[in-house]
Design an enzyme around this catalytic site. Structure first.
Site, PDB file in Angstrom:
ATOM      1  N   ILE A  12       0.819  -1.218   0.000  1.00  0.00           N
ATOM      2  CA  ILE A  12       0.000   0.000   0.000  1.00  0.00           C
ATOM      3  C   ILE A  12       0.854   1.271   0.000  1.00  0.00           C
ATOM      4  O   ILE A  12       0.427   2.302  -0.501  1.00  0.00           O
ATOM      5  CB  ILE A  12      -1.003  -0.010   1.180  1.00  0.00           C
ATOM      6  CG1 ILE A  12      -2.134   0.989   0.922  1.00  0.00           C
ATOM      7  CG2 ILE A  12      -0.298   0.219   2.512  1.00  0.00           C
ATOM      8  CD1 ILE A  12      -3.335   0.795   1.814  1.00  0.00           C
ATOM      9  N   VAL A  34       0.463  -2.855   8.742  1.00  0.00           N
ATOM     10  CA  VAL A  34       0.272  -1.767   7.776  1.00  0.00           C
ATOM     11  C   VAL A  34       0.655  -0.426   8.405  1.00  0.00           C
ATOM     12  O   VAL A  34       1.335   0.395   7.785  1.00  0.00           O
ATOM     13  CB  VAL A  34      -1.202  -1.728   7.288  1.00  0.00           C
ATOM     14  CG1 VAL A  34      -1.490  -0.469   6.491  1.00  0.00           C
ATOM     15  CG2 VAL A  34      -1.520  -2.960   6.464  1.00  0.00           C
ATOM     16  N   ASP A  35       0.246  -0.214   9.634  1.00  0.00           N
ATOM     17  CA  ASP A  35       0.510   1.046  10.336  1.00  0.00           C
ATOM     18  C   ASP A  35       2.009   1.321  10.399  1.00  0.00           C
ATOM     19  O   ASP A  35       2.478   2.410  10.056  1.00  0.00           O
ATOM     20  CB  ASP A  35      -0.097   0.968  11.741  1.00  0.00           C
ATOM     21  CG  ASP A  35      -0.127   2.292  12.482  1.00  0.00           C
ATOM     22  OD1 ASP A  35      -0.033   3.354  11.832  1.00  0.00           O
ATOM     23  OD2 ASP A  35      -0.260   2.263  13.717  1.00  0.00           O
ATOM     24  N   GLY A 125      -5.680  -8.107  10.099  1.00  0.00           N
ATOM     25  CA  GLY A 125      -4.335  -8.545  10.461  1.00  0.00           C
ATOM     26  C   GLY A 125      -4.271  -8.905  11.931  1.00  0.00           C
ATOM     27  O   GLY A 125      -4.975  -9.800  12.389  1.00  0.00           O
TER      28      GLY A 125
END
Length: 173
Positions: A12, A34-35, A125
């Site tokens: 992403i 992701v963070d 997740g």
């Protein structure tokens, strides 16, 4: 009318879109998954703006199901939208909070004038949401939410997520 939904297998942080959605934690100060990847790729400007939000309007953090925008820093997007998905629990139905995370992200995207928005699989997740159900909720919600966003791009890391979102998109028609 909802946005056109596209699926991409990949990272992403490399998506050239108007806005990238970050599956954040309520503290907004980075984390895993992701963070963490978004904070690493986007650089210190994101963390600095998140710290300012925590010091002013979001003293208690960003509530689950809500969304807020910051700079995208070094990411190839104009904006970064942080949203907090719910932690999955078998004892409590938190579906509405997951739906809200997508709707609120689209609302913020509309406020920003974003026409292309890249989403991860929110809550699927470390928050433990079962992938097939997370995909169904994501596709149904973004497909049915009134928005000026033209393209919702789900950027999926790994075969399980890509397969689940493909099934959900086919089922949604």
């Amino acid at each position: 009318m909802g946005a056109r939904i596209t699926l991409v297998r990949g990272d992403i942080t490399t998506q050239e879109v108007d806005a990238i959605v970050n599956a954040a934690n309520s503290g907004l100060l980075g984390g895993g998954g992701v963070d963490g990847a978004i904070h690493r790729a986007g650089g210190p400007a994101i963390l600095e703006e998140c710290r300012q939000l925590r010091a002013t309007t979001l003293r208690d953090g960003l509530p689950t199901g809500q969304a807020v925008a910051t700079t995208a820093g070094n990411l190839p997007a104009r904006h970064l939208i942080h949203t907090v998905g719910p932690v999955y629990a078998t004892s409590t139905d938190r579906t509405e909070l997951l739906v809200s995370a997508y709707r609120e992200s689209l609302r913020v995207a509309d406020e920003l004038g974003a026409r292309t928005v890249a989403f991860p699989a929110i809550s699927a997740g470390v928050y433990g949401w079962p992938m097939d159900d997370a995909a169904r909720i994501a596709v149904e919600t973004t497909g049915s939410t009134p928005t000026a966003v033209e393209e919702v791009r789900f950027v999926l890391f790994g075969d399980e997520a890509y397969t689940a979102f493909t099934r959900a998109a086919e089922h949604a028609g």
